[in-house]
Design a protein around this motif. Structure first.
Motif, short mmCIF file in Angstrom:
data_model
loop_
_atom_site.label_atom_id
_atom_site.label_comp_id
_atom_site.label_asym_id
_atom_site.label_seq_id
_atom_site.Cartn_x
_atom_site.Cartn_y
_atom_site.Cartn_z
N TYR A 56 0.82 -1.21 0.00
CA TYR A 56 0.00 0.00 0.00
C TYR A 56 0.86 1.27 0.00
O TYR A 56 0.59 2.20 -0.78
N PRO A 57 1.90 1.38 0.84
CA PRO A 57 2.74 2.58 0.77
C PRO A 57 3.37 2.79 -0.60
O PRO A 57 3.60 3.93 -1.02
N ALA A 58 3.65 1.70 -1.33
CA ALA A 58 4.26 1.83 -2.66
C ALA A 58 3.33 2.54 -3.63
O ALA A 58 3.78 3.20 -4.57
N LEU A 59 2.02 2.43 -3.41
CA LEU A 59 1.06 3.08 -4.31
C LEU A 59 1.12 4.60 -4.21
O LEU A 59 0.61 5.30 -5.10
N LYS A 60 1.73 5.12 -3.15
CA LYS A 60 1.79 6.56 -2.94
C LYS A 60 3.06 7.19 -3.53
O LYS A 60 3.22 8.41 -3.48
N LYS A 61 3.94 6.38 -4.08
CA LYS A 61 5.17 6.91 -4.64
C LYS A 61 4.89 7.74 -5.89
O LYS A 61 3.91 7.50 -6.60
N GLU A 62 5.77 8.69 -6.16
CA GLU A 62 5.56 9.60 -7.28
C GLU A 62 5.58 8.89 -8.63
O GLU A 62 4.95 9.35 -9.58
N ASN A 63 6.33 7.81 -8.73
CA ASN A 63 6.45 7.11 -10.01
C ASN A 63 5.46 5.95 -10.14
O ASN A 63 5.61 5.08 -10.98
N VAL A 64 4.42 5.94 -9.29
CA VAL A 64 3.42 4.87 -9.33
C VAL A 64 2.04 5.49 -9.55
O VAL A 64 1.68 6.49 -8.93
N GLU A 65 1.27 4.90 -10.45
CA GLU A 65 -0.11 5.32 -10.68
C GLU A 65 -1.01 4.10 -10.59
O GLU A 65 -0.80 3.12 -11.30
N LEU A 66 -1.98 4.14 -9.71
CA LEU A 66 -2.95 3.06 -9.60
C LEU A 66 -4.13 3.35 -10.52
O LEU A 66 -4.78 4.38 -10.41
#
Length: 245
Positions: A56-66
């Motif tokens: 879940y924290p990885a989804l908040k990274k700038e280079n990630v789009e869900l």
């Protein structure tokens, strides 16, 4: 959210669901869009819970789009989602090989009357204690239908123990075939179907179901209860035969 009754551990599942929802709220307190996208609309544990502290924290990274919509088509340069939005991609990972309800799909098994296991199941795999099937003597499965739940290694140990006891009986009594009585399997399957129908698995779109929509993979109680049933219901359910040579 309306909740169906659960076969076992209802209060424990309520607590587990509350913990999961609190965790989602905490991780995405500054991202209500992501919180809405990842919060399940079904009761716990209608689908397989994933225990991870980094996803879940990885989804908040700038280079990630869900993108919470399905892929509708693939083009030469990327993908198009169900909303018609195209995106260029370098790599597409297709996880299409997991078929937990399609038991022994690549292993032909023929019974004593000439019919196959798939024909007997007719799209809804089932087995006595998830291990053995009437009409298929000396045939035993580990991790068969209706045995997914709890500690899997414990379930496998119980099933292996059942099989070993059956083989030892054959050696001790000098018989050539051991088979579950048909009425025992029928009663077992009716009972298990009733228990599973009361769980959140039955009301959720998940991979525990056969193509007919019936849940065929799950065990709804504790491992200790399964272990007791395997030990008690083994020999009384069996019939044996001796073949003359």
């Amino acid at each position: 959210m309306e909740r169906p009754p659960h076969a076992a551990g209802h209060q424990g599942e309520c607590r587990a669901e509350a913990i999961c929802r609190c965790y989602i709220d905490r991780v995405f307190k500054d991202r209500p869009d992501l919180r809405e996208a990842v919060t399940p609309t079904y009761p716990y544990p209608g689908k397989r819970p994933v225990l991870a502290s980094t996803f879940y924290p990885a989804l908040k990274k700038e280079n990630v789009e869900l993108v919470p919509t399905a892929v509708s088509s693939v083009t030469r340069t990327g993908i198009v989602d169900a909303d018609g939005v195209g995106r260029a991609v370098d790599v597409i990972v297709m996880a299409t090989g997991f078929q937990p309800s399609n038991y022994l799909a690549r292993l032909p098994v023929t019974g004593r009357d000439g019919g196959t296991l798939q024909e007997y199941w007719a799209g809804e795999p089932h087995a006595y204690l998830g291990i053995t099937v009437p009409g298929f003597p000396n045939f035993f499965m580990l991790y068969g239908p209706g045995t997914n739940g709890g500690e899997i290694v414990s379930m496998l140990e119980n099933q292996a123990g059942y099989t070993v006891r059956a083989v030892k009986r054959m050696m001790r009594e000098r018989v050539t075939a051991v088979e579950v009585r048909r009425r025992f399997e029928a009663v077992w399957n009716r009972w298990l179907d009733r228990q599973v129908a009361r769980t959140s698995w039955a009301t959720t779109n998940n991979y525990f179901k056969a193509t007919t929509g019936k849940v065929v993979t799950q065990w709804p109680y504790a491992n200790s209860q399964y272990r007791a049933l395997v030990r008690v219901l083994g020999r009384v359910s069996e019939t044996t035969r001796r073949r003359s040579y």
